[in-house]
Design a protein around this motif. Structure first.
Motif, PDB file in Angstrom:
ATOM      1  N   THR A 177      55.225-117.746  74.512  1.00 23.82           N
ATOM      2  CA  THR A 177      55.903-116.590  73.930  1.00 23.82           C
ATOM      3  C   THR A 177      55.243-115.307  74.387  1.00 23.82           C
ATOM      4  O   THR A 177      54.084-115.292  74.814  1.00 23.82           O
ATOM      5  CB  THR A 177      55.847-116.653  72.386  1.00 23.82           C
ATOM      6  OG1 THR A 177      54.485-116.650  71.956  1.00 23.82           O
ATOM      7  CG2 THR A 177      56.519-117.922  71.870  1.00 23.82           C
ATOM      8  N   TRP A 178      55.983-114.218  74.292  1.00 18.39           N
ATOM      9  CA  TRP A 178      55.425-112.893  74.571  1.00 18.39           C
ATOM     10  C   TRP A 178      56.192-111.849  73.766  1.00 18.39           C
ATOM     11  O   TRP A 178      57.342-112.055  73.390  1.00 18.39           O
ATOM     12  CB  TRP A 178      55.472-112.584  76.072  1.00 18.39           C
ATOM     13  CG  TRP A 178      56.840-112.649  76.700  1.00 18.39           C
ATOM     14  CD1 TRP A 178      57.747-111.635  76.838  1.00 18.39           C
ATOM     15  CD2 TRP A 178      57.450-113.802  77.278  1.00 18.39           C
ATOM     16  NE1 TRP A 178      58.880-112.074  77.463  1.00 18.39           N
ATOM     17  CE2 TRP A 178      58.726-113.411  77.752  1.00 18.39           C
ATOM     18  CE3 TRP A 178      57.065-115.131  77.445  1.00 18.39           C
ATOM     19  CZ2 TRP A 178      59.614-114.284  78.369  1.00 18.39           C
ATOM     20  CZ3 TRP A 178      57.940-116.008  78.074  1.00 18.39           C
ATOM     21  CH2 TRP A 178      59.186-115.584  78.524  1.00 18.39           C
ATOM     22  N   LYS A 179      55.516-110.734  73.480  1.00 17.15           N
ATOM     23  CA  LYS A 179      56.141-109.672  72.691  1.00 17.15           C
ATOM     24  C   LYS A 179      55.522-108.334  73.066  1.00 17.15           C
ATOM     25  O   LYS A 179      54.421-108.277  73.607  1.00 17.15           O
ATOM     26  CB  LYS A 179      55.985-109.933  71.193  1.00 17.15           C
ATOM     27  CG  LYS A 179      54.546-109.936  70.713  1.00 17.15           C
ATOM     28  CD  LYS A 179      54.438-110.277  69.223  1.00 17.15           C
ATOM     29  CE  LYS A 179      55.146-109.273  68.367  1.00 17.15           C
ATOM     30  NZ  LYS A 179      54.976-109.536  66.920  1.00 17.15           N
ATOM     31  N   THR A 180      56.214-107.283  72.777  1.00 16.16           N
ATOM     32  CA  THR A 180      55.741-105.937  73.067  1.00 16.16           C
ATOM     33  C   THR A 180      54.650-105.543  72.080  1.00 16.16           C
ATOM     34  O   THR A 180      54.781-105.738  70.859  1.00 16.16           O
ATOM     35  CB  THR A 180      56.904-104.927  72.969  1.00 16.16           C
ATOM     36  OG1 THR A 180      57.943-105.337  73.852  1.00 16.16           O
ATOM     37  CG2 THR A 180      56.436-103.532  73.341  1.00 16.16           C
ATOM     38  N   GLY A 187      58.092-105.341  67.246  1.00 15.90           N
ATOM     39  CA  GLY A 187      58.337-105.986  68.530  1.00 15.90           C
ATOM     40  C   GLY A 187      59.018-107.336  68.397  1.00 15.90           C
ATOM     41  O   GLY A 187      58.687-108.131  67.527  1.00 15.90           O
ATOM     42  N   GLU A 188      59.983-107.568  69.246  1.00 13.46           N
ATOM     43  CA  GLU A 188      60.689-108.849  69.242  1.00 13.46           C
ATOM     44  C   GLU A 188      59.898-109.872  70.054  1.00 13.46           C
ATOM     45  O   GLU A 188      59.343-109.546  71.106  1.00 13.46           O
ATOM     46  CB  GLU A 188      62.091-108.678  69.844  1.00 13.46           C
ATOM     47  CG  GLU A 188      62.934-109.933  69.767  1.00 13.46           C
ATOM     48  CD  GLU A 188      64.363-109.707  70.267  1.00 13.46           C
ATOM     49  OE1 GLU A 188      65.129-110.684  70.325  1.00 13.46           O
ATOM     50  OE2 GLU A 188      64.675-108.545  70.617  1.00 13.46           O
ATOM     51  N   THR A 189      59.838-111.082  69.563  1.00 16.25           N
ATOM     52  CA  THR A 189      59.118-112.152  70.249  1.00 16.25           C
ATOM     53  C   THR A 189      60.083-112.925  71.131  1.00 16.25           C
ATOM     54  O   THR A 189      61.171-113.307  70.693  1.00 16.25           O
ATOM     55  CB  THR A 189      58.469-113.113  69.240  1.00 16.25           C
ATOM     56  OG1 THR A 189      57.531-112.374  68.451  1.00 16.25           O
ATOM     57  CG2 THR A 189      57.736-114.244  69.954  1.00 16.25           C
ATOM     58  N   TYR A 190      59.676-113.148  72.375  1.00 16.41           N
ATOM     59  CA  TYR A 190      60.495-113.891  73.330  1.00 16.41           C
ATOM     60  C   TYR A 190      59.808-115.216  73.653  1.00 16.41           C
ATOM     61  O   TYR A 190      58.586-115.326  73.588  1.00 16.41           O
ATOM     62  CB  TYR A 190      60.675-113.086  74.623  1.00 16.41           C
ATOM     63  CG  TYR A 190      61.335-111.752  74.411  1.00 16.41           C
ATOM     64  CD1 TYR A 190      62.718-111.616  74.436  1.00 16.41           C
ATOM     65  CD2 TYR A 190      60.561-110.608  74.178  1.00 16.41           C
ATOM     66  CE1 TYR A 190      63.325-110.383  74.237  1.00 16.41           C
ATOM     67  CE2 TYR A 190      61.156-109.373  73.972  1.00 16.41           C
ATOM     68  CZ  TYR A 190      62.537-109.273  74.004  1.00 16.41           C
ATOM     69  OH  TYR A 190      63.130-108.059  73.806  1.00 16.41           O
ATOM     70  N   GLN A 191      60.580-116.195  73.993  1.00 13.87           N
ATOM     71  CA  GLN A 191      60.037-117.500  74.346  1.00 13.87           C
ATOM     72  C   GLN A 191      60.675-117.967  75.646  1.00 13.87           C
ATOM     73  O   GLN A 191      61.874-117.788  75.867  1.00 13.87           O
ATOM     74  CB  GLN A 191      60.320-118.522  73.245  1.00 13.87           C
ATOM     75  CG  GLN A 191      59.710-119.898  73.520  1.00 13.87           C
ATOM     76  CD  GLN A 191      59.840-120.827  72.331  1.00 13.87           C
ATOM     77  OE1 GLN A 191      60.336-120.431  71.286  1.00 13.87           O
ATOM     78  NE2 GLN A 191      59.402-122.068  72.488  1.00 13.87           N
TER      79      GLN A 191
END
Length: 225
Positions: A177-180, A187-191
């Motif tokens: 995962t990564w996020k701003t 910040g929105e978390t992306y996977q």
């Protein structure tokens, strides 16, 4: 108790027996420990046999060194992540495959979609085989939908079934995962998954070079995932 622990316990028991036999045998020579002559001979015979057994055991262990490294890819690993997906270049094909184990035999099944509509079904006709380098190979039956022409147009392969032989090598990738950082709203978390293209290139050079995906789907008889 597993096999490894049982072997360790057996080793220490044998070590204690060997040490006790050696100590009593050696201590009986200057009569530090009183042992009658017939028993003294038997102790020395037992000590000699134990030494011979130890030598044979060490030699056999050296000749049959066990590989402590598990395979890179295993049936448990493939089943753990359930659905495996891949895209077939600019053709627009999206394939999902699921691995399942039944009576110690690993099989796979799945489907290929084109713009959200199913065009192929897949089912293995041979067990999934594993190599030490992580390569898996199997044969699967490809069933092409009877209405594929309506879905894909004039370039669609003819309906029917084909046997496709797969040989797949793993590549290095990271999933996470990564996020701003310090975003006003948290910040929105992306996977997702990030491939290592250098590792992919090295993998391709180790075997045959991959062919680029065609601009349009191949004709029936040459259909590949």
């Amino acid at each position: 108790m597993n096999t490894e622990h049982a072997l360790q316990i057996s080793f220490y028991i044998l070590l204690i027996i060997f040490s006790a036999t050696a100590f009593i045998s050696v201590a009986s020579i200057p009569n530090w420990i009183k042992v009658r002559e017939p028993y003294k001979k038997r102790l020395f015979y037992a000590l000699i046999l134990e030494i011979i057994a130890c030598i044979i055991g060490f030699v056999r262990q050296g000749m049959t060194i066990k590989d402590e490294h598990p395979p890179i890819i295993s049936s448990e690993f493939l089943e753990q992540y359930k659905v495996w997906r891949w895209d077939y270049g600019p053709s627009g094909w999206r394939t999902s495959i699921t691995f399942d184990s039944d009576q110690n035999r690993l099989s796979a099944s799945g489907a290929t979609e084109f713009h959200g509509k199913k065009i192929f079904d897949w089912a293995t006709t041979s067990p999934v085989n594993f190599s030490k380098d992580g390569t898996i190979d199997f044969v699967a039956k490809q069933s092409i939908a009877s209405n594929i022409g309506e879905i894909m147009g004039p370039n669609a392969p003819r309906p029917g079934t084909h046997e496709i032989k797969f040989k797949l090598k793993p590549i290095l990738a990271f999933s996470g995962t990564w996020k701003t950082v310090n975003a006003p709203d948290g910040g929105e978390t992306y996977q997702g998954t990030i491939d290592c293209f250098a590792a992919r290139d090295a993998t391709l050079k180790a075997g045959s070079q991959a062919q680029p995906a065609p601009a349009s789907p191949p004709n029936a008889g040459t259909t590949e995932p």
